[in-house]
Scaffold this motif. Structure first.
Motif, mmCIF file in Angstrom:
data_model
loop_
_atom_site.group_PDB
_atom_site.id
_atom_site.type_symbol
_atom_site.label_atom_id
_atom_site.label_comp_id
_atom_site.label_asym_id
_atom_site.label_seq_id
_atom_site.Cartn_x
_atom_site.Cartn_y
_atom_site.Cartn_z
ATOM 1 N N LYS A 1 -91.033 -14.538 122.545
ATOM 2 C CA LYS A 1 -90.361 -15.686 121.954
ATOM 3 C C LYS A 1 -91.198 -16.370 120.871
ATOM 4 O O LYS A 1 -90.762 -17.369 120.301
ATOM 5 C CB LYS A 1 -90.017 -16.697 123.044
ATOM 6 N N ASN A 2 -92.409 -15.838 120.641
ATOM 7 C CA ASN A 2 -93.291 -16.437 119.618
ATOM 8 C C ASN A 2 -93.505 -17.926 119.902
ATOM 9 O O ASN A 2 -93.474 -18.768 118.992
ATOM 10 C CB ASN A 2 -92.699 -16.261 118.214
ATOM 11 N N THR A 3 -93.758 -18.212 121.160
ATOM 12 C CA THR A 3 -93.780 -19.595 121.628
ATOM 13 C C THR A 3 -94.999 -19.839 122.507
ATOM 14 O O THR A 3 -95.422 -18.950 123.258
ATOM 15 C CB THR A 3 -92.492 -19.906 122.421
ATOM 16 N N VAL A 4 -95.537 -21.038 122.406
ATOM 17 C CA VAL A 4 -96.611 -21.481 123.279
ATOM 18 C C VAL A 4 -96.123 -22.730 124.022
ATOM 19 O O VAL A 4 -95.385 -23.536 123.456
ATOM 20 C CB VAL A 4 -97.905 -21.749 122.496
ATOM 21 N N TYR A 5 -96.536 -22.849 125.281
ATOM 22 C CA TYR A 5 -96.089 -23.940 126.132
ATOM 23 C C TYR A 5 -97.278 -24.765 126.618
ATOM 24 O O TYR A 5 -98.405 -24.280 126.682
ATOM 25 C CB TYR A 5 -95.354 -23.391 127.359
ATOM 26 N N LEU A 6 -96.960 -25.983 127.013
ATOM 27 C CA LEU A 6 -97.943 -26.818 127.689
ATOM 28 C C LEU A 6 -97.238 -27.515 128.851
ATOM 29 O O LEU A 6 -96.414 -28.406 128.633
ATOM 30 C CB LEU A 6 -98.566 -27.851 126.746
#
Length: 118
Positions: free
Chosen positions: A75-80
């Motif tokens: 998803k080309n995504t980073v989470y926190l």
């Protein structure tokens, strides 16, 4: 043109949880170490969490044990994931890819506001 779009911020009570997301377009996040930064009111923007391409993570002491950074390559995504939130966590949160000497690579997105009430 690279765009970073952060989302998920909100007003929450102390002790609550939030999950922030940051999705990139125009760049391949899988090639880079990624980081979450935050800018508290009246203060500088600081790097608080890092995840490498191998999935190794590191955190500043103030969020260790409460926040978790993760990434989704597809998803080309980073989470926190933010748990046990405190009023001192109030800030605008940003993500970026990180280059040498932990320097942010791309132009900043608009960020997402996290406000923690006592």
């Amino acid at each position: 043109q690279v765009q970073l779009v952060e989302s998920g911020g909100a007003l929450v009570q102390a002790g609550g949880s939030l999950r922030l997301s940051c999705t990139a377009s125009g760049t391949d996040f899988s090639l880079n170490t990624l980081g979450w930064y935050r800018r508290p009111p009246g203060k500088e923007r600081d790097l608080v969490a890092v995840i490498t391409t191998a999935g190794r993570t590191s955190y500043v002491d103030s969020i260790k044990g409460r926040f978790t950074i993760s990434r989704d390559y597809a998803k080309n995504t980073v989470y926190l994931q933010m748990n046990s939130l405190k009023p001192d966590d109030t800030a605008v949160y940003y993500c970026n890819a990180i280059g040498g000497d932990y320097y942010p690579i791309h132009s900043w997105g608009r960020g997402t506001q996290v406000t923690v009430s006592p």
